[in-house]
Structures are given as structure tokens and as C-alpha cells.
Design a protein around this motif. Structure first.
Motif, mmCIF file in Angstrom:
data_model
loop_
_atom_site.group_PDB
_atom_site.id
_atom_site.type_symbol
_atom_site.label_atom_id
_atom_site.label_comp_id
_atom_site.label_asym_id
_atom_site.label_seq_id
_atom_site.Cartn_x
_atom_site.Cartn_y
_atom_site.Cartn_z
ATOM 1 N N ALA A 1 -2.076 5.368 3.117
ATOM 2 C CA ALA A 1 -3.281 4.542 3.156
ATOM 3 C C ALA A 1 -3.919 4.557 4.539
ATOM 4 O O ALA A 1 -3.227 4.579 5.568
ATOM 5 C CB ALA A 1 -2.944 3.107 2.762
ATOM 6 N N THR A 2 -5.248 4.536 4.555
ATOM 7 C CA THR A 2 -5.997 4.472 5.803
ATOM 8 C C THR A 2 -6.432 3.044 6.075
ATOM 9 O O THR A 2 -6.283 2.165 5.223
ATOM 10 C CB THR A 2 -7.245 5.375 5.744
ATOM 11 N N ALA B 1 -9.469 2.039 6.244
ATOM 12 C CA ALA B 1 -10.538 1.739 5.281
ATOM 13 C C ALA B 1 -9.952 1.298 3.939
ATOM 14 O O ALA B 1 -10.451 0.353 3.318
ATOM 15 C CB ALA B 1 -11.438 2.951 5.096
ATOM 16 N N ASP B 2 -8.877 1.951 3.496
ATOM 17 C CA ASP B 2 -8.204 1.557 2.249
ATOM 18 C C ASP B 2 -7.646 0.144 2.369
ATOM 19 O O ASP B 2 -7.734 -0.659 1.435
ATOM 20 C CB ASP B 2 -7.056 2.512 1.912
ATOM 21 N N LEU B 3 -7.066 -0.161 3.517
ATOM 22 C CA LEU B 3 -6.490 -1.484 3.749
ATOM 23 C C LEU B 3 -7.574 -2.562 3.737
ATOM 24 O O LEU B 3 -7.388 -3.620 3.139
ATOM 25 C CB LEU B 3 -5.720 -1.509 5.070
ATOM 26 N N LYS C 1 -4.418 6.276 9.821
ATOM 27 C CA LYS C 1 -3.381 5.963 8.834
ATOM 28 C C LYS C 1 -2.679 4.673 9.261
ATOM 29 O O LYS C 1 -2.319 4.510 10.432
ATOM 30 C CB LYS C 1 -2.345 7.087 8.748
ATOM 31 N N ARG D 1 -10.500 -2.470 2.181
ATOM 32 C CA ARG D 1 -10.958 -2.640 0.790
ATOM 33 C C ARG D 1 -9.942 -3.433 -0.036
ATOM 34 O O ARG D 1 -10.307 -4.339 -0.793
ATOM 35 C CB ARG D 1 -11.211 -1.280 0.151
ATOM 36 N N ALA D 2 -8.663 -3.115 0.117
ATOM 37 C CA ALA D 2 -7.618 -3.803 -0.646
ATOM 38 C C ALA D 2 -7.497 -5.266 -0.229
ATOM 39 O O ALA D 2 -7.318 -6.149 -1.073
ATOM 40 C CB ALA D 2 -6.279 -3.091 -0.467
ATOM 41 N N GLU E 1 -10.566 5.808 9.638
ATOM 42 C CA GLU E 1 -9.836 6.997 9.194
ATOM 43 C C GLU E 1 -8.370 7.026 9.636
ATOM 44 O O GLU E 1 -7.610 7.881 9.194
ATOM 45 C CB GLU E 1 -10.551 8.276 9.670
ATOM 46 N N LEU F 1 0.840 -1.202 0.000
ATOM 47 C CA LEU F 1 0.000 0.000 0.000
ATOM 48 C C LEU F 1 0.867 1.241 0.000
ATOM 49 O O LEU F 1 2.017 1.207 0.429
ATOM 50 C CB LEU F 1 -0.877 0.030 1.255
#
Length: 117
Positions: free
Chosen positions: A47-48, A50-52, A97, A54-55, A95, A43
Motif C-alpha cells: 500500500a502507498t 495515497a491508498d492509506l 510505500k 483513501r482507506a 507515492e 492494509l
């Protein structure tokens, strides 16, 4: 003597370069509940959580891993939450990081319903 002096100057010149480097990518391991192996992800440093999530869900589904993650109306990632470990009761805030969390190993599980709390 000159050889040792040149070694010191090289070390001194290399120090500012090491300080100016920034972390741009993170290698993260996410263990999915009831799965045998973790999902390995790279990543961006910004990346937050939430990003993690989803990924990790996208990689898990793309790789065809078992057991399958249950689909939710908003997507599979909406039905999941991230923890530091399997034994951690508190989920991580979406939210936050990832870089600031101090860990690169996480546990992904189904979101607990409000009725269970």
C-alpha cells in the motif's frame, strides 16, 4: 544430551522458515485532526500513502465519526494529507510505500491551500 541436541536441530531447522516469511499485511493507526480516537486499518504490504489516505477517509466516514471530513470535488481523500504526527510540518508523498516509512502511526489533516503557503 540427546534432548538438547534435538532442540538445537529444531532451532536450526526453524531459522530458514523464519527468514522466508514475508510481511503481507500492516496494521496502521491514523489519527484524524480534531477526532478523539484513531482509525485502525489493515492494509496490504504494498500500500502507498495515497491508498492509506483513501482507506482512512473511507473508514472514518463509514463509521460516522465526528467532526465530519469536508467533501471536495474530487472526493474527501483529495482534500487530505498524511503526516507522521500532528507536529510534523512536511506531508508524506502519495507515492511512498507505507512499509518503507518505518512507522505505523500517522496523522491525517486537511490539505493546506496553496494560498496559505
Amino acid at each position: 544430551m540427546p534432548a538438547s541436541g534435538s532442540t538445537q536441530s529444531v532451532a536450526a531447522e526453524g531459522a530458514p522458515e523464519a527468514d522466508s516469511r514475508r510481511l503481507t499485511r500492516l496494521l496502521v493507526n491514523v489519527t484524524v485532526d480534531r477526532s478523539l480516537w484513531p482509525v485502525h486499518l489493515v492494509l496490504g504490504a504494498d500500500a502507498t500513502v495515497a491508498d492509506l489516505v483513501r482507506a482512512a477517509v473511507a473508514a472514518y466516514v463509514r463509521e460516522g465519526r465526528h467532526p465530519p471530513i469536508h467533501q471536495h470535488p474530487g472526493g474527501a481523500a483529495d482534500g487530505c494529507e498524511l503526516h507522521f504526527s500532528k507536529y510534523s510540518l512536511e506531508s508524506l508523498r502519495p507515492e511512498e510505500k507505507v512499509l518503507d516509512l518505518g512507522s505505523r502511526n500517522f496523522f491525517l489533516c486537511a490539505r493546506r491551500s496553496a494560498d496559505a503557503a
